[in-house]
Enzyme design. Structure first.
Site, PDB file in Angstrom:
ATOM      1  N   GLY A   9      -0.254  -9.063  -2.711  1.00  0.00           N
ATOM      2  CA  GLY A   9       0.459  -9.813  -2.498  1.00  0.00           C
ATOM      3  C   GLY A   9      -0.011 -10.521  -2.128  1.00  0.00           C
ATOM      4  CB  THR A  10       0.210 -14.535  -1.836  1.00  0.00           C
ATOM      5  OG1 THR A  10       1.270 -13.825  -1.094  1.00  0.00           O
ATOM      6  CG2 THR A  10       0.161 -14.809  -2.777  1.00  0.00           C
ATOM      7  CG  ASP A  12       1.403 -15.535   6.080  1.00  0.00           C
ATOM      8  OD1 ASP A  12       1.351 -14.521   6.713  1.00  0.00           O
ATOM      9  OD2 ASP A  12       0.947 -16.956   5.507  1.00  0.00           O
ATOM     10  CB  SER A  16      -0.426  -5.483   7.551  1.00  0.00           C
ATOM     11  OG  SER A  16      -1.661  -5.917   7.355  1.00  0.00           O
ATOM     12  CD  GLU A  87      -6.785  -6.682   5.991  1.00  0.00           C
ATOM     13  OE1 GLU A  87      -6.517  -7.453   5.394  1.00  0.00           O
ATOM     14  OE2 GLU A  87      -5.595  -7.423   6.942  1.00  0.00           O
TER      15      GLU A  87
END
Length: 207
Positions: A9-10, A12, A16, A87
């Site tokens: 996803g983008t 924000d 995480s 990440e």
């Protein structure tokens, strides 16, 4: 059967945070796993979310062999049954291949989290290979918004407050506007227009 699942996803959208939640849920029930990350905003060896949550993690450096590390960890602790990698866009193609080998040869579930495209709207090599190899791709359901209120679909980089579309693919920054290098999310229209923030309306002179 173990699986390689890619959560994407983008920025924000809670990747995480979900990674931390999955690790917490499993460890709270007595399961054991490995947590990898790379270039986390909080520094090396940490998986953190912008909500303030964090946990210790193994820093997946450019030359880290994720399969060899996991194989050795599993030999020392046969109860390990999952791997989380946050990440994941920063991984090399070889490291993504190693994640697939962890699933296929060690029988351990791998949950990878990462953004698909960079600030230029180009796929990260790690994300591209994950899309090609993953058993399942899950698009994050938490909707992020552009400054205009539309659904954000693109990541953008700003330098000194101005949006840029050239430069090194990986430059670690933050989402606070006072940072020299910062990141934000935009709808496609405003990414194409190179408009990272609203343009103030012109002042109207009083009579």
């Amino acid at each position: 059967m173990a699986e390689l699942i890619f959560f994407s996803g983008t920025m924000d959208c809670g990747k995480s945070t979900l990674a931390l939640q999955m690790d917490h849920n499993r460890s709270a029930r007595g399961r054991r796993g490995l947590v990898f990350t790379r270039n986390d905003r909080a520094g090396q060896g940490v998986l953190s979310s912008r909500l303030g949550l964090s946990t210790a993690a193994v820093e997946a450096a450019h030359d880290t062999n994720l399969y060899a590390y996991s194989e050795a960890a599993l030999a020392a602790d046969p109860e390990i049954d999952y791997v989380i990698c946050d990440e994941a866009q920063f991984l090399t193609e070889d490291q993504v291949e190693q994640l697939a080998a962890i699933v296929d040869e060690l029988g351990v579930d791998v949950f990878a989290f990462g953004i698909a495209t960079d600030f230029r709207t180009r796929l990260f090599p790690g994300s591209q290979r994950l899309i090609e190899l993953a058993d399942e791709i899950r698009v994050m359901q938490v909707e992020t918004l552009c400054w205009c209120g539309a659904r954000a679909t693109h990541n953008a980089r700003t330098v000194g407050g101005e949006m840029v579309v050239e430069g090194e693919q990986v430059v670690v920054g933050d989402v606070t506007p006072d940072e020299e290098v910062a990141y934000t999310v935009l709808c496609r229209r405003h990414h194409r227009a190179r408009q990272a923030q609203a343009v103030p309306a012109p002042a109207i002179a009083s009579a």
